[in-house]
Design a protein around this motif. Structure first.
Motif, PDB file in Angstrom:
ATOM      1  N   PRO A 133       0.888  -1.070   0.006  1.00  0.00           N
ATOM      2  CA  PRO A 133      -0.010   0.205   0.090  1.00  0.00           C
ATOM      3  C   PRO A 133       0.725   1.211  -0.067  1.00  0.00           C
ATOM      4  CG  PRO A 133      -0.918  -1.502   1.543  1.00  0.00           C
ATOM      5  CD  PRO A 133       0.296  -2.143   1.055  1.00  0.00           C
ATOM      6  N   SER A 149      -5.595   1.446  -3.059  1.00  0.00           N
ATOM      7  CA  SER A 149      -6.615   0.131  -2.546  1.00  0.00           C
ATOM      8  C   SER A 149      -5.903  -1.013  -3.002  1.00  0.00           C
ATOM      9  CB  SER A 149      -7.984   0.218  -3.416  1.00  0.00           C
ATOM     10  OG  SER A 149      -8.463   1.484  -3.078  1.00  0.00           O
ATOM     11  N   ASN A 185      -4.746  -0.608   4.226  1.00  0.00           N
ATOM     12  CA  ASN A 185      -4.613   0.825   3.526  1.00  0.00           C
ATOM     13  C   ASN A 185      -3.609   1.559   4.005  1.00  0.00           C
ATOM     14  OD1 ASN A 185      -6.895   0.317   1.881  1.00  0.00           O
ATOM     15  ND2 ASN A 185      -8.476   1.025   3.306  1.00  0.00           N
TER      16      ASN A 185
END
Length: 297
Positions: free
Chosen positions: A255, A271, A278
């Protein structure tokens, strides 16, 4: 000096888990425009482990059609089901992929004899070039250089290996043992900061995830090697050493790399597949600070 840098491309997702092909195309086009030597899709950085086979086939076909032989394309076809690997690999090769890359079986540990049987079975049923993918941090064990030699001698379509190990001990032994008998067998490191050590040891380069974010710096590093530019090689090493801080912002790091790509205007969002966390506001601040330090826009 011969050297190559390939990108293990990140897979872009929408918040609902569907593929974000617009962002994916931007990523591929940027990697090609910036001078990367090749692209690996559906490797570890792609989150293949959390994608169903329908998504994986769609992603592979999109990559094949979009990249369109402009650079080398390898598709990761790893699975815990051998028949799925064979079917998916042959599909990718038939559609136009240059090669496939396959992890050893994971969850249980397998010895050299079992690994020999495993890749022997796959290579005999796959109609195209295969790269072995050694990633002991994620599989729990490593593939020995002597097993690699045996496999490459048994099957001419086993053409290379990605060795994702933080140190160079195992990769150095691979280069020494395998290339002494099979000089054209390709050996890549899986960590960006091992690129120079790999090439100087007689390997072929790197398949490193930082190149998703800073392909222009990675391509410049390769160019320095090809031009025997010692100052450029040293500058590249020192820059990548500092940029390795991106991997430590959070774990898993995917992420963070996606957020970095968002900040650079490539990704629409950071995403990822469930349950990948996240990126946070704090992550974003660390990435911005690192970019500012290195003059990255």
């Amino acid at each position: 000096m011969k050297a190559a840098y390939l990108t293990p491309a990140i897979t872009m997702f929408h918040a609902d888990g569907s593929l974000d092909l617009d962002s994916q195309k931007k990523l591929y086009e940027n990697l090609i425009a910036q001078g990367m030597d090749g692209i690996l899709v559906e490797g570890s950085s792609s989150e293949f482990f959390a994608m169903n086979m329908e998504q994986r086939r769609a992603m592979a076909k999109f990559a094949i059609d979009t990249i369109d032989h402009r650079v080398k394309l390898i598709v990761g076809t790893s699975s815990m089901v051998a028949d799925e690997i064979i079917s998916f690999s042959n599909y990718c090769l038939e559609q136009g992929a240059d090669a496939v890359m396959i992890l050893p079986p994971y969850y249980f540990h397998f010895d050299d004899e079992a690994l020999l049987q495993y890749y022997d079975h796959l290579a005999g049923a796959i109609d195209g070039p295969i790269y072995i993918y050694n990633f002991p941090d994620n599989t729990g064990y490593t593939i020995s250089p002597h097993t690699v030699v045996k496999l490459a001698k048994l099957h001419s379509n086993i053409v290379g290996m990605k060795d994702t190990i933080s140190g160079m001990d195992h990769t150095r032994e691979l280069i020494k043992v395998v290339k002494s008998e099979l000089p054209d067998f390709e050996i890549y490191s899986g960590f960006d900061d091992n690129f120079a050590h790999n090439v100087l040891s007689g390997g072929d380069g790197c398949i490193g995830a930082l190149s998703n974010v800073v392909p222009e710096l990675c391509a410049a590093w390769v160019k320095a090697f090809r031009n025997n530019d010692l100052d450029g090689i040293a500058k590249g090493q020192q820059t990548i050493n500092r940029l390795m801080d991106l991997y430590t912002v959070r774990s898993p790091f995917l992420p963070v790399l996606k957020e970095a790509l968002k900040l650079r205007g490539i990704a629409a969002s950071s995403s990822s597949t469930f349950p990948m966390p996240n990126a946070t506001v704090e992550d974003d601040a660390q990435i911005r600070a690192l970019f500012h330090r290195e003059g990255i826009r």
